[in-house]
Design a protein around this motif. Structure first.
Motif, short mmCIF file in Angstrom:
data_model
loop_
_atom_site.label_atom_id
_atom_site.label_comp_id
_atom_site.label_asym_id
_atom_site.label_seq_id
_atom_site.Cartn_x
_atom_site.Cartn_y
_atom_site.Cartn_z
N HIS A 1 0.86 -1.18 0.00
CA HIS A 1 0.00 0.00 0.00
C HIS A 1 0.91 1.25 0.00
CE1 HIS A 1 -0.27 -0.41 4.72
NE2 HIS A 1 0.95 -0.56 4.27
N SER B 1 0.70 3.58 2.23
CA SER B 1 0.79 4.09 3.59
C SER B 1 2.23 4.26 4.12
CB SER B 1 -0.04 3.22 4.54
OG SER B 1 -1.38 3.16 4.10
N GLN C 1 3.58 7.69 4.22
CA GLN C 1 3.23 8.51 5.40
C GLN C 1 4.39 8.49 6.39
OE1 GLN C 1 -0.37 7.81 7.58
NE2 GLN C 1 -1.47 7.00 5.82
N ARG D 1 0.31 -6.68 -4.64
CA ARG D 1 -0.25 -7.68 -3.73
C ARG D 1 -0.29 -9.04 -4.41
NH1 ARG D 1 -5.03 -4.43 -0.60
NH2 ARG D 1 -3.67 -2.68 -0.08
N GLN E 1 -2.46 3.45 -5.82
CA GLN E 1 -3.24 4.05 -4.73
C GLN E 1 -2.87 5.53 -4.63
OE1 GLN E 1 -2.37 1.85 -1.12
NE2 GLN E 1 -4.21 0.60 -1.39
N GLU F 1 -2.63 8.02 -1.48
CA GLU F 1 -2.67 8.15 -0.02
C GLU F 1 -2.80 9.63 0.32
OE1 GLU F 1 -2.08 5.20 1.49
OE2 GLU F 1 -2.07 5.84 3.59
N THR G 1 -4.92 3.46 11.94
CA THR G 1 -5.87 4.54 12.22
C THR G 1 -6.82 4.13 13.34
OG1 THR G 1 -7.12 3.70 10.33
CG2 THR G 1 -5.93 5.77 10.01
N1 DAH Z 1 -3.57 1.23 3.30
C1 DAH Z 1 -4.95 0.79 3.22
C2 DAH Z 1 -5.07 -0.28 2.16
O1 DAH Z 1 -4.20 -0.47 1.41
C3 DAH Z 1 -5.85 1.93 2.85
C4 DAH Z 1 -5.92 2.95 3.93
C5 DAH Z 1 -6.89 2.88 4.90
C6 DAH Z 1 -5.02 3.99 3.97
C7 DAH Z 1 -6.98 3.82 5.90
C8 DAH Z 1 -5.08 4.96 4.96
C9 DAH Z 1 -6.09 4.86 5.92
O2 DAH Z 1 -4.24 5.98 5.02
O3 DAH Z 1 -6.16 5.79 6.89
O4 DAH Z 1 -6.08 -0.91 2.10
#
Ligand code: DAH
Length: 338
Positions: free
Chosen positions: A168, A170, A173, A194, A208, A210, A251
């Motif tokens: 992902h 993330s 971040q 994936r 994605q 983010e 989160t």
């Molecule tokens: N990283 C999650 C995924 O790949 C998606 C995601 C959900 C990103 C909540 C976020 C979040 O920043 O706050 O499914």
């Protein structure tokens, strides 16, 4: 005189006309008004009277010979032009194929424009990522099922510094928060991987986008307002959103967000499986552990984050039935987005 005529006759017969240029040279030498034959005609004045008819006849023959040779050569060249390949002006022209933006890039471009206008900047990170950033610092427990070989492509495993293809966006971040102090307002687009079975709904590589906002006093209301504003600009003013409680390790609280179905507008149809809703993203308030892992004091700062699939949004926006079309590179499909 008679001798000059005979000499010239031999010369003309021997003259080789092999090109248009030599044809012209021939004409200029023998046939024009100041040419060698015309010159001989001028000299006829000085010929004794009794020889004049004979010389005149010879000269006329010479002139005819020269002209006949010229005409033959000229027609030969004209014919060779005619036999050149004919151009059929009624044939349709050749079509040039121009490249066009891929629908996923188009949608990403629109997303960026919308979030840039709201004050977000762009950040990126590597696709080959530390397990530590992809999972651990995002508050995934060591035994979390997402780390499983089934979901994650591992590049290196088992020596304490595991490396993965990021699953992902993330982890960007984490990189952003380790590198910068709040306030942070970022969008982070990119490819993710994936280990999943490819189907009409999922690919093993996709994009994605983010989002992350960290500052003093950031609340869930800010998150909702931002996502509402985005959805209306992206999918149209009539669109409605639905926040469903959910769980992500990074989160708390977490939610999944649905938008009203593009096809039926919320009434229920085949695309939304009669529910009227389609899921577009996951989001939530950044977990205090995640802030702490990045050296940010959760008592002073709070933040929200979201992650959404760009392919997913592309399917929604254009009503494309199968996600695999986006990767097949079939121009008949791509041409529709020129
Ligand atoms: N990283 C999650 C995924 O790949 C998606 C995601 C959900 C990103 C909540 C976020 C979040 O920043 O706050 O499914």
């Amino acid at each position: 005189m008679q001798e000059s005529i005979a000499q010239l006759k031999a010369e003309i017969e021997a003259f080789e006309i092999s090109s248009k240029e030599s044809l012209e040279a021939y004409r200029l030498k023998y046939l024009v008004r100041r040419g060698v034959i015309a010159e001989l005609f001028d000299q006829i004045k000085s010929v004794p009277k009794d020889e004049k008819p004979k010389i005149g006849k010879l000269l006329n023959e010479l002139k005819q010979l020269a002209e006949a040779k010229f005409e033959t050569a000229k027609t030969r060249f004209e014919q060779s032009v005619e036999s050149a390949p004919e151009i059929d002006l009624t044939l349709p022209g050749r079509r040039f194929f121009l490249g066009s933006e891929h629908p996923v890039q188009k949608v990403l471009g629109d997303m960026k424009r919308i979030f840039f206008a709201m004050g977000f900047s762009e950040a990126t990170g590597p696709e080959i990522e530390l397990d530590d950033y992809n999972f651990t610092k995002l508050n995934f427990p060591d035994d979390h099922p997402a780390r499983d070989m089934q979901d994650t492509f591992f590049i290196r495993k088992g020596d304490g510094e595991d490396v993965v293809l990021r699953t992902h966006t993330s982890p960007v971040q984490i990189r952003a928060m380790l590198a910068q102090k709040p306030p942070l307002r970022l969008i982070m687009p990119g490819k993710v991987y994936r280990n999943e079975a490819v189907s009409a709904r999922s690919l093993c590589v996709f994009h994605q986008l983010e989002g992350l906002y960290v500052d003093r006093g950031v609340s869930f209301a800010d998150l909702k307002a931002t996502l509402y504003s985005f959805a209306k600009q992206m999918f149209g003013g009539d669109v409605r959103l639905r926040f469903r409680p959910s769980f992500f390790p990074f989160t708390e609280p977490s939610a999944e967000v649905d938008i009203t179905c593009y096809l039926c507008g919320g009434k229920g149809c085949r695309v939304c499986k009669q529910s009227g809703w389609l899921e577009i993203l996951g989001c939530g308030m950044v977990h205090p552990n995640v802030l702490r892992n990045c050296g940010i004091d959760p008592d002073e700062f709070s933040g929200y984050a979201w992650g959404m699939g760009i392919e997913r949004a592309t399917l929604l926006r254009y009503g494309i039935a199968d996600i695999r079309y986006l990767l097949e590179n079939d121009v008949r499909m791509l041409e529709q987005f020129e």
